[in-house]
Design an enzyme around this catalytic site. Sequence first.
Site, short mmCIF file in Angstrom:
data_model
loop_
_atom_site.label_atom_id
_atom_site.label_comp_id
_atom_site.label_asym_id
_atom_site.label_seq_id
_atom_site.Cartn_x
_atom_site.Cartn_y
_atom_site.Cartn_z
N VAL A 33 0.84 -1.20 0.00
CA VAL A 33 0.00 0.00 0.00
C VAL A 33 0.87 1.25 0.00
O VAL A 33 0.57 2.23 -0.68
CB VAL A 33 -0.96 0.01 1.20
N SER A 59 4.64 -1.61 9.12
CA SER A 59 4.29 -2.80 9.90
C SER A 59 4.29 -4.00 8.96
O SER A 59 3.94 -3.87 7.78
CB SER A 59 2.90 -2.68 10.53
N ASN A 79 12.50 -0.13 6.38
CA ASN A 79 13.70 -0.93 6.68
C ASN A 79 13.81 -2.15 5.78
O ASN A 79 14.76 -2.93 5.91
CB ASN A 79 13.73 -1.34 8.16
N LYS A 99 -1.91 -2.87 16.37
CA LYS A 99 -2.70 -1.81 15.76
C LYS A 99 -3.65 -1.16 16.75
O LYS A 99 -3.87 0.06 16.72
CB LYS A 99 -3.48 -2.37 14.56
N TYR A 158 -1.80 11.08 21.94
CA TYR A 158 -1.02 12.22 21.44
C TYR A 158 -1.94 13.37 21.03
O TYR A 158 -1.59 14.55 21.20
CB TYR A 158 -0.14 11.80 20.27
N TYR A 172 -0.38 -8.74 15.57
CA TYR A 172 -0.78 -7.70 14.60
C TYR A 172 -1.99 -6.92 15.11
O TYR A 172 -1.97 -5.69 15.15
CB TYR A 172 -1.10 -8.34 13.26
#
Length: 308
Positions: free
Chosen positions: A9, A72, A29, A146, A156, A142
């Site tokens: 994506v 991810s 990475n 998330k 935040y 996973y």
Amino acid sequence: MVTGGAGFVGAHLCELLLEEDIEVIAVDNLATSSADSLDHLRRYAGFRFVRHDVTQPMPPSCEADVVFHLASAASPRDYLALPLETLRAGSHGTENALELARRARARFVLASTSEVYGDPLEHPQQEGYWGNVNPIGPRSVYDEAKRYAEALTSAYRREFGVDTAIARIFNTYGPGMRAHDGRMIPAFLDQALKNEPITVTGTGEQTRSICYVEDTARGLLALARADHPGPVNIGNPEELTVRQVAERIKHLTGSRSPIEYIDAVVDDPQRRCPDISLARDVLGWEPKVDSEDGLRRTAAWFRRAPSH
């Protein structure tokens, strides 16, 4: 900036942004992707690739006005092979990306997932649904990464006033997927094009809603341009059984493959379909590519791909 920019994506999102003359820094990475996926983007003057692990603090050169956090492992094969890395990407990686957005006063868009709904007891799934997730099962690395990333993003926003948004992406497919990443559509296409048995898990009656990757990328961009915090479902509300997807792929490819049934996957959701009323209302977004056309385009790409 697009973290996970070399992923499936991510690379499509980078291309969409570059086509709109937006400068893009792709950060990855390459743990589950290849820099080759970005070769076609290097012709754009506004494109830059930074090889970096987001679980480490972001390099000072990675300043941005908008941060899309997609980094991810996303396929079952990858996150089951990299469980701790997946959890760190959702925790440390999300915090590092949020810190960059906080310093730069940037809009932050988290690419979350329909997996936060688990095996849903509500259908179709609306954003207000809290989910039905097994927190200790094999898929939890996973799912919970998330869910934590969503909680951190929301914190935040409340604590620091960061301009954040959460997208919950449903099953996405299209050109550029790896044949052996363990996801349904590339696996079925790979098997069909080789005339090998198409292996459907469980009864095949479990449902999915599949969204073409260009539509998913448009949804992420629309959310970045809005002022809504989300979460917002980004997916196609057309619901298909896994068996129907297998049969459609067999027909589109003209394959001689038989359809075979194998053991069900642990904690496999039985029904998956987004309610996209919110995306339509606040983003003016909905998918444009229907599953027939999208699967045809994807099959054509798989035929041309080097592995085929």
